[in-house]
Design an enzyme around this catalytic site. Structure first.
Site, short mmCIF file in Angstrom:
data_model
loop_
_atom_site.label_atom_id
_atom_site.label_comp_id
_atom_site.label_asym_id
_atom_site.label_seq_id
_atom_site.Cartn_x
_atom_site.Cartn_y
_atom_site.Cartn_z
N ARG A 39 1.24 -29.03 -50.40
CA ARG A 39 0.81 -28.63 -49.05
C ARG A 39 -0.70 -28.75 -48.88
O ARG A 39 -1.18 -29.07 -47.79
CB ARG A 39 1.31 -27.22 -48.75
N GLU A 66 -3.12 -21.75 -55.17
CA GLU A 66 -2.88 -20.41 -54.64
C GLU A 66 -2.57 -19.42 -55.76
O GLU A 66 -2.26 -19.81 -56.89
CB GLU A 66 -1.71 -20.44 -53.64
N ARG A 81 -7.81 -24.26 -45.14
CA ARG A 81 -6.46 -23.89 -45.58
C ARG A 81 -5.49 -25.02 -45.26
O ARG A 81 -5.67 -25.78 -44.30
CB ARG A 81 -6.01 -22.61 -44.86
N HIS A 82 -4.45 -25.15 -46.06
CA HIS A 82 -3.43 -26.18 -45.87
C HIS A 82 -2.65 -25.99 -44.58
O HIS A 82 -2.65 -24.91 -43.97
CB HIS A 82 -2.46 -26.19 -47.06
N GLY A 83 -1.93 -27.03 -44.17
CA GLY A 83 -1.05 -26.94 -43.00
C GLY A 83 0.18 -26.10 -43.29
O GLY A 83 0.47 -25.72 -44.43
N GLU A 84 0.93 -25.84 -42.25
CA GLU A 84 2.14 -25.02 -42.37
C GLU A 84 3.12 -25.65 -43.35
O GLU A 84 3.41 -26.84 -43.29
CB GLU A 84 2.81 -24.91 -41.00
N SER A 85 3.65 -24.82 -44.25
CA SER A 85 4.61 -25.31 -45.25
C SER A 85 6.01 -24.79 -44.95
O SER A 85 6.20 -23.88 -44.14
CB SER A 85 4.19 -24.83 -46.65
N THR A 86 6.98 -25.35 -45.64
CA THR A 86 8.36 -24.90 -45.46
C THR A 86 8.52 -23.45 -45.88
O THR A 86 9.32 -22.71 -45.29
CB THR A 86 9.32 -25.79 -46.28
N HIS A 87 7.78 -23.01 -46.88
CA HIS A 87 7.86 -21.61 -47.31
C HIS A 87 7.21 -20.69 -46.28
O HIS A 87 7.65 -19.54 -46.11
CB HIS A 87 7.18 -21.42 -48.67
#
Length: 273
Positions: free
Chosen positions: A58, A86, A8-14
């Site tokens: 992301r 996604e 899974r991707h890293g933490e995003s602004t959303h």
């Protein structure tokens, strides 16, 4: 054997703002960049034969961190794989989740630009212009056919081992793992949502001897095993967020508990796989 590691991707602004992100091109936060570098370093001694990523920033930037940490010569990569982006949330993207008002229809919520977390039983429902869980299930199966199957066939025909990485998103990863397991005739029940840069590993062994003569669209007889799930030991000393709740849990592949939707507790979305 074909080994598939799904990250899974890293933490995003959303993620931080608890927004429906879906196909919106939101970047990693500073913390998300740290997470991406951490997972890249963790896999530095793992030889990936190819790295794939969703084109959303992301996921693409997380995949780049994984690629950067790989030894030279770097493995081939494709960070433009739209099939593993996604789930699209359509009109809901960029909006915060809300509490569903009792007795009020979803359509009435949508008319007011309110987009509550959906129940597990509503996997056929999509936000306006978006995809339902059922739509995502079909896309996950298509992604496995178009991205994973060619590697499976290569292993079957040549007998050489391969290890591919797919950097994607929590909900999409859940669907792809389920689709891979079904190729071997099995079923898979996810244990819970994935944290940012959490990963799952699946091993696919060709049955009946190698080499195998198979057509390009034919699935060889395989045995599929999920060997690792929800792994995040690369984040030790970095991640301290407590239990996943609300949108962070949903985006990690969970769904809302039908008994307490207003609290947005996450439970495994078993019906989706």
């Amino acid at each position: 054997m074909l080994t598939i590691t799904l990250i899974r991707h890293g933490e995003s602004t959303h993620n931080v703002l608890a927004l429906w992100s879906g196909c919106t091109e939101c970047p990693l936060t500073e913390r998300g960049t740290q997470q991406a570098r951490a997972v890249g370093a963790y896999f530095a001694n793992t030889h990936f034969t190819k790295i794939y990523a969703s084109p959303l920033p992301r996921a693409r930037d997380t995949a780049q961190a994984v690629l950067d940490a790989q030894p030279t010569p770097k493995p081939p990569h494709d960070f433009t794989v739209a099939q593993i982006r996604e789930q699209s949330f359509g009109a809901a993207e960029g909006h915060q989740t809300c509490i569903r008002k009792p007795g009020k229809t979803l359509e009435a919520h949508f008319a007011e630009e309110k987009y509550p977390i959906l129940y597990e039983s509503e996997r056929h429902v999509a936000f306006p212009g978006g995809e339902s869980v059922e739509d995502l299930t079909k896309r996950g199966e298509r992604a496995v056919r178009e991205v994973v199957l060619p590697h499976m066939l290569n292993v079957a025909r040549l007998g050489s081992d391969e290890h591919i990485a797919l950097v994607s998103h929590g909900l999409c990863i859940a669907q792809m793992v389920g689709a891979i397991v079904r190729l071997g005739g099995g079923t898979w029940k996810r244990k819970g949502p994935m944290v940012n840069t959490g990963w799952v590993r699946v091993e696919v062994r060709i049955q009946g001897g190698i080499p195998v003569e198979v057509a390009d669209d034919e699935v060889p007889l395989v045995e599929v095993t999920v060997t690792d799930e929800g792994r995040a030991d690369h984040l030790e000393g970095l991640l301290d967020e407590g239990p996943l709740r609300g949108m962070k849990a949903i985006m990690g592949g969970g769904v809302v508990d039908a008994k307490s939707p207003n609290e947005a507790e996450a439970i495994p979305q078993t019906s989706a796989v």
